[in-house]
Design an enzyme around this catalytic site. Structure first.
Site, PDB file in Angstrom:
ATOM      1  N   ARG A  99      25.460 -32.067  28.301  1.00 38.52           N
ATOM      2  CA  ARG A  99      24.396 -31.558  28.727  1.00 38.52           C
ATOM      3  C   ARG A  99      23.478 -30.833  27.446  1.00 38.52           C
ATOM      4  O   ARG A  99      22.491 -30.494  27.843  1.00 38.52           O
ATOM      5  CB  ARG A  99      24.665 -30.621  29.870  1.00 38.52           C
ATOM      6  CG  ARG A  99      23.309 -30.437  30.409  1.00 38.52           C
ATOM      7  CD  ARG A  99      23.290 -30.037  31.698  1.00 38.52           C
ATOM      8  NE  ARG A  99      24.339 -28.720  32.046  1.00 38.52           N
ATOM      9  CZ  ARG A  99      23.945 -27.916  32.990  1.00 38.52           C
ATOM     10  NH1 ARG A  99      22.998 -28.083  33.660  1.00 38.52           N
ATOM     11  NH2 ARG A  99      24.824 -26.748  33.242  1.00 38.52           N
ATOM     12  N   ASP A 100      24.400 -30.611  26.381  1.00 39.93           N
ATOM     13  CA  ASP A 100      23.669 -30.009  25.208  1.00 39.93           C
ATOM     14  C   ASP A 100      23.912 -30.665  23.809  1.00 39.93           C
ATOM     15  O   ASP A 100      24.278 -29.950  22.802  1.00 39.93           O
ATOM     16  CB  ASP A 100      24.198 -28.631  25.070  1.00 39.93           C
ATOM     17  CG  ASP A 100      22.953 -27.664  24.570  1.00 39.93           C
ATOM     18  OD1 ASP A 100      21.862 -28.157  24.330  1.00 39.93           O
ATOM     19  OD2 ASP A 100      23.440 -26.677  23.843  1.00 39.93           O
ATOM     20  N   ILE A 101      23.997 -32.098  23.905  1.00 33.40           N
ATOM     21  CA  ILE A 101      24.179 -32.708  22.645  1.00 33.40           C
ATOM     22  C   ILE A 101      23.086 -32.269  21.437  1.00 33.40           C
ATOM     23  O   ILE A 101      21.799 -32.620  21.787  1.00 33.40           O
ATOM     24  CB  ILE A 101      24.322 -34.141  22.700  1.00 33.40           C
ATOM     25  CG1 ILE A 101      25.677 -34.509  23.310  1.00 33.40           C
ATOM     26  CG2 ILE A 101      24.312 -35.020  21.401  1.00 33.40           C
ATOM     27  CD1 ILE A 101      26.947 -33.929  22.538  1.00 33.40           C
ATOM     28  N   ASN A 153      25.686 -28.684  17.677  1.00 31.32           N
ATOM     29  CA  ASN A 153      26.818 -28.640  18.505  1.00 31.32           C
ATOM     30  C   ASN A 153      27.626 -29.885  17.788  1.00 31.32           C
ATOM     31  O   ASN A 153      28.748 -30.357  18.389  1.00 31.32           O
ATOM     32  CB  ASN A 153      26.592 -28.899  19.590  1.00 31.32           C
ATOM     33  CG  ASN A 153      26.070 -27.658  20.500  1.00 31.32           C
ATOM     34  OD1 ASN A 153      26.325 -26.514  19.964  1.00 31.32           O
ATOM     35  ND2 ASN A 153      25.475 -27.709  21.744  1.00 31.32           N
ATOM     36  N   THR A 167      18.574 -27.906  25.245  1.00 29.00           N
ATOM     37  CA  THR A 167      17.717 -27.416  24.169  1.00 29.00           C
ATOM     38  C   THR A 167      16.434 -28.600  24.011  1.00 29.00           C
ATOM     39  O   THR A 167      16.643 -29.528  23.941  1.00 29.00           O
ATOM     40  CB  THR A 167      18.329 -27.715  23.094  1.00 29.00           C
ATOM     41  OG1 THR A 167      19.746 -26.863  23.077  1.00 29.00           O
ATOM     42  CG2 THR A 167      17.611 -27.256  21.652  1.00 29.00           C
TER      43      THR A 167
END
Length: 255
Positions: A56-58, A62, A97
């Site tokens: 959910r936040d690649i 990260n 993001t």
């Protein structure tokens, strides 16, 4: 202990410092191997973890690189378990993001593995361009769409590809790599490949470049000149350092 550095710091720093000082050049092959390592990590989360995990936040910050420049997916603070595999999605509040968000997830609040695929496609474009997803009001996905022409040399991407990877020769497989990235960022999830398919495509590109995709990245020097600890956004926003300029460095020794 291995050093870990966030991907976009590595890209920007190693693109532009003197290779003799850093001992590392973020060339096309290394970028392919970074993409492959991160893709394999995501494919594991989606297809081998039980239950499957949606990150959910690649995003590039990260993805961490160890001291051999092997990529590791990190920061699972927003991840979701796909417990009900028959539904194939999780209905949840939109988080992530800007610049990496899957537009279908943004509109429907239905999170799927293909949401990670979209975000990963943006990361692939970052690897090719060394630009952030949204820069001076321009979205990297739209900018690649705008200039891309498959009938022309290098798909007409000369104006947007990071010049450090095309300076001496045309990198093998770059056009195919961009094709895969653009499939990942299709508007509708049903049109995107799975991460397992992305892994296979990148492995084929690495083979096209004449390398074995099963071989780990070559080892690097024992210390890095990396602006570790500096905020990535600060590096992007610092007007003293342009896309083709140098960044300040702080020498980091292995712990």
């Amino acid at each position: 202990m291995m050093l870990h550095h966030r991907l976009m710091i590595i890209i920007f720093q190693f693109n532009f410092v003197n290779a003799g000082k850093s001992g590392i050049s973020m060339d096309w092959i290394r970028r392919l191997k970074v993409a492959l390592g991160a893709a394999r990590g995501l494919a594991y989360l989606h297809e081998l973890a039980n239950p499957p995990i949606i990150h959910r936040d690649i995003k590039s910050s990260n993805i961490l690189l160890d001291n051999h420049l092997n990529a590791k997916v990190a920061d699972f603070g927003l991840s979701k378990l796909l417990v009900d595999s028959e539904r194939g999605h999780v209905t949840t509040q939109v988080k992530g993001t800007m610049g990496y968000l899957d537009p279908e997830y943004y509109m429907s609040q239905q999170l799927t593995e293909k949401s990670d695929v979209y975000s990963f496609g943006v990361v692939m474009l970052e690897l090719v361009t060394a630009k952030r997803p949204i820069e001076q009001g321009k979205y990297i996905v739209r900018e690649v769409m705008r200039v891309m022409d498959t009938s022309k040399d290098l798909y007409n991407l000369h104006s947007i590809v990071d010049p450090t990877i095309v300076r001496s020769t045309s990198p093998k497989g770059l056009e195919k790599f961009v094709e895969v990235a653009m499939r990942c960022v299709k508007e509708y999830a049903s049109e995107r490949p799975s991460m397992a398919e992305v892994v296979k495509e990148i492995e084929n590109i690495i083979q096209l470049a004449g390398l074995n995709p099963s071989v780990e990245s070559a080892s690097t020097t024992e210390s890095y000149e990396v602006p570790l600890g500096q905020n990535v956004k600060h590096l992007y926003d610092n007007e003293d350092f342009s896309h083709s300029g140098n960044f300040p460095t702080a020498k980091i020794e292995p712990q």
